[in-house]
Design a protein around this motif. Structure first.
Motif, PDB file in Angstrom:
ATOM      1  N   SER A 173       0.778  -1.129   0.055  1.00 55.41           N
ATOM      2  CA  SER A 173       0.150   0.139   0.092  1.00 55.41           C
ATOM      3  C   SER A 173       0.822   1.147  -0.036  1.00 55.41           C
ATOM      4  O   SER A 173       2.115   1.165   0.581  1.00 55.41           O
ATOM      5  CB  SER A 173      -0.884  -0.154   1.233  1.00 55.41           C
ATOM      6  OG  SER A 173      -1.691   1.271   1.383  1.00 55.41           O
TER       7      SER A 173
ATOM      8  N   TYR B 280      -1.741  -2.826  -8.166  1.00 57.44           N
ATOM      9  CA  TYR B 280      -2.481  -3.070  -6.845  1.00 57.44           C
ATOM     10  C   TYR B 280      -2.380  -1.797  -5.985  1.00 57.44           C
ATOM     11  O   TYR B 280      -3.273  -1.396  -5.370  1.00 57.44           O
ATOM     12  CB  TYR B 280      -1.826  -4.210  -6.337  1.00 57.44           C
ATOM     13  CG  TYR B 280      -0.377  -4.300  -5.530  1.00 57.44           C
ATOM     14  CD1 TYR B 280       0.000  -3.736  -4.580  1.00 57.44           C
ATOM     15  CD2 TYR B 280       0.285  -4.901  -6.371  1.00 57.44           C
ATOM     16  CE1 TYR B 280       1.363  -3.618  -4.054  1.00 57.44           C
ATOM     17  CE2 TYR B 280       1.814  -5.081  -6.253  1.00 57.44           C
ATOM     18  CZ  TYR B 280       2.404  -4.236  -5.022  1.00 57.44           C
ATOM     19  OH  TYR B 280       3.525  -4.259  -4.638  1.00 57.44           O
TER      20      TYR B 280
ATOM     21  N   ASP C 286      -5.664  -0.307  -4.140  1.00 61.42           N
ATOM     22  CA  ASP C 286      -5.488  -0.284  -2.648  1.00 61.42           C
ATOM     23  C   ASP C 286      -5.915   1.105  -2.191  1.00 61.42           C
ATOM     24  O   ASP C 286      -6.709   1.089  -1.249  1.00 61.42           O
ATOM     25  CB  ASP C 286      -4.245  -0.785  -2.091  1.00 61.42           C
ATOM     26  CG  ASP C 286      -4.211  -0.408  -0.562  1.00 61.42           C
ATOM     27  OD1 ASP C 286      -4.432  -1.426   0.084  1.00 61.42           O
ATOM     28  OD2 ASP C 286      -3.334   0.766  -0.228  1.00 61.42           O
TER      29      ASP C 286
ATOM     30  N   GLY D  28      -4.864  -4.716   4.585  1.00 56.84           N
ATOM     31  CA  GLY D  28      -5.363  -4.046   3.510  1.00 56.84           C
ATOM     32  C   GLY D  28      -6.244  -5.047   2.640  1.00 56.84           C
ATOM     33  O   GLY D  28      -6.716  -5.847   2.969  1.00 56.84           O
ATOM     34  N   THR D  29      -6.033  -4.565   1.170  1.00 56.95           N
ATOM     35  CA  THR D  29      -6.372  -5.595   0.330  1.00 56.95           C
ATOM     36  C   THR D  29      -5.310  -6.532   0.059  1.00 56.95           C
ATOM     37  O   THR D  29      -5.703  -7.510  -0.515  1.00 56.95           O
ATOM     38  CB  THR D  29      -6.549  -4.901  -0.945  1.00 56.95           C
ATOM     39  OG1 THR D  29      -5.867  -4.169  -1.370  1.00 56.95           O
ATOM     40  CG2 THR D  29      -8.011  -3.926  -0.631  1.00 56.95           C
TER      41      THR D  29
END
Lengths: 208, 361
Positions: free
Chosen positions: B197, B244, B248, B234-235
């Motif tokens: 992230s 990504y 995110d 997070g994701t």
């Protein structure tokens, strides 16, 4: 012939001469500062950049004052024996110089506005933006600023070369008219003793 | 207006030579200052040319930190830094609008997010009366090199070998061996992992600056933003998804604003201000100057950060740049990159042709 000519026949008004040489120094400095600051990666970059903007404002203001002085005290005529084409080039190059002295600072100001930059003149003194923030407009103006500056430099070179041609080859009154007017050109004018520019002389003084 | 006393025009060659000499000397000095006579001298153009050599030319994109995303928010000052700097951004309770940008280092705008362990965060604070503060920060504790020349040498030494498409390990090794100041960075990067992230990272300004207080006294400082969000869960990076980080960020912002603390470290006498390869000792006094709040994001090709040049030398009254030699070089090189990419956007004659990102794989 404009009556005001007669006050300083054959030479530029002292104020015009002062402005000319002061601006010659400032404009040459400005051209070198500009071309140097965009190239260097040294600490010079920062102070040259800080100098460039207030110097540009100064040149713009001085150019306006100079135009006013020129209007009030028109320059001496070119020697009558100069070829017409040469006279035309001389006049045209002077108007190109004035146009560039005024447009380069304005393009610079507009360019920084379009780039979204703060237009700092030192300390917290900032100019307001002339244009709204737009990267594409910035690119056009930035490139215009560069080519106008090159044109100014080339015109200054030509101006200097022409002045030396008048001084060294033709040896006429053109160069002294912007430096030290020849005594005999000036002293025959009784008006010079009391240079009251605001009072036009009652009659056209005798020609040399 | 003829002057009978005038000399006849002279054709003496030396007079012409003198005129020619004056013109040539002035033109030559101009060309020299412009760097046209010394192509081997390190210039802003040469730095950016070398960045392009490494990352390729991607019209319209930044020449470094090409892949990124725009964010918008504000900075809320708590007044703690106001006694060190007169900048209005630090006045107690003031709220300053911010346009920022998260990015990956490197010149490839399509690089996978996992390809580098470094993320960057650039901010532009819009202060009242036309003042601005711009800063570009990186998620690393030190910069690899201390000078523009060493940065250039590093770029050249790590250029992809045309045969392999990768840097030549021999050349890179020789560079790092002859530049011991890169040691701290190399030690850090060995253990650094690409984060999942943007929002869990600490971003450091790396270069030193001065805060100037109301009495005119200068305080050497470095600043960084530290995240409030620390959950790297997070994701999480999706396997095979090269983008990504932007996803995110989007998902986290959908749940609410994201926050960082702006922390300002004050140097003690003797701490270097001109060497971004050296950290200051950990016990230096650090102020929490306030909270950076990010509220929304936008893609960089249409977002408000696209045409911002995050030149770190643009600072308001109350902040001044230090003697760090990297700062003017960043300023000069960013300006070249900015003109090239905006010229490409504007389809200026001679500019590389811009294409939309979707036309690329």
């Amino acid at each position: 012939m404009n009556a005001k000519h007669a006050t300083y026949p054959g030479a530029f008004h002292p104020l015009a001469r002062l402005l000319h040489w002061l601006m010659a120094l400032l404009i040459l400095t400005m051209l070198f500062v500009g071309v140097g600051m965009v190239s260097t990666v040294s600490e010079k970059h920062q102070w040259l950049l800080a100098l460039h903007k207030p110097l540009g404002v100064t040149i713009f203001v001085l150019a306006l004052i100079r135009l006013a002085v020129r209007w009030r005290h028109p320059p001496p005529p070119l020697p009558a024996d100069m070829p017409l084409l040469m006279q035309w080039v001389a006049h045209a190059s002077h108007w190109v110089l004035y146009a560039l002295m005024l447009s380069l600072p304005l393009v610079g100001w507009a360019m920084l506005s379009a780039g979204g930059y703060p237009i700092s003149l030192g300390g917290s003194w900032h100019l307001p933006p002339l244009l709204s923030f737009d990267g594409e407009t910035y690119a056009w103006l930035r490139v215009t600023h560069r080519w106008l500056a090159y044109l100014l430099f080339v015109t200054v070179l030509g101006h200097m070369g022409a002045a030396l041609y008048h001084g060294l080859i033709r040896r006429d009154d053109v160069l002294p008219s912007m430096t030290f007017p020849r005594r005999e050109t000036v002293v025959v004018e009784p008006v010079i003793v009391t240079p009251t520019a605001s009072e036009p002389p009652s009659s056209e003084p005798p020609r040399v | 207006m003829t002057d009978p006393s005038r000399q006849p025009p002279s054709n003496q060659p030396w007079r012409w030579a003198l005129i020619g000499l004056a013109v040539v000397v002035l033109a030559g000095a101009f060309a020299y200052v412009a760097g046209w006579l010394t192509p081997q001298r390190l210039s802003s153009r040469r730095l950016v040319d070398t960045l392009q050599e490494g990352g390729g030319v991607h019209p319209g994109f930044r020449r470094n930190h090409a892949k990124g995303v725009c964010v918008v928010g504000y900075f809320e000052s708590n007044g703690e830094a106001a006694s060190y700097s007169t900048a209005s951004v630090f006045a107690a309770g003031s709220r300053t609008p911010v346009v920022g940008r998260f990015a990956l280092p490197g010149g490839n705008p399509y690089a996978p997010d996992s390809s580098v362990p470094i993320r960057s965060f650039a901010l532009r604070f819009a202060l009242p009366h036309g003042e601005q503060w711009r800063t570009g920060m990186n998620s690393m504790p030190v910069f690899p090199v201390a000078t523009p020349q060493a940065f250039y040498d590093q770029l050249v030494a790590t250029l992809p070998d045309p045969a392999t498409g990768k840097p030549d390990p021999k050349k890179a090794g020789a560079f790092f061996a002859s530049h011991p100041e890169t040691g701290a960075f190399l030690a850090w990067v060995k253990t650094a992992k690409p984060s999942a992230s943007y929002v869990t990272e600490t971003y450091e300004a790396l270069n030193a600056f001065y805060f100037v207080d109301g009495t005119g006294k200068r305080h050497a400082v470095r600043w960084k933003v530290t995240p409030v969000a620390t959950d790297d869960a997070g994701t999480g990076p999706q396997a095979g998804d090269p983008d990504y980080l932007a996803k995110d960020l989007q998902q986290r912002l959908a749940q609410g604003p994201l926050r960082w603390h702006l922390r300002v470290t004050l140097a003690e006498p003797g701490d270097p201000t001109n060497d971004a390869t050296k950290q200051w000792p950990a016990d230096r006094h650090t102020i929490d100057a306030g909270t950076l709040v990010i509220e929304s994001e936008q893609p960089q090709d249409s977002g408000p950060c696209r045409d911002v040049n995050y030149d770190p030398t643009i600072v308001p009254e109350g902040i001044a740049i230090s003697d760090d030699p990297l700062l003017p070089a960043r300023s000069a090189a960013y300006a070249v990159s900015y003109l090239r990419r905006t010229s490409e956007e504007a389809h200026l004659p001679g500019a590389a042709r811009a294409t939309t990102p979707s036309e690329h794989p």
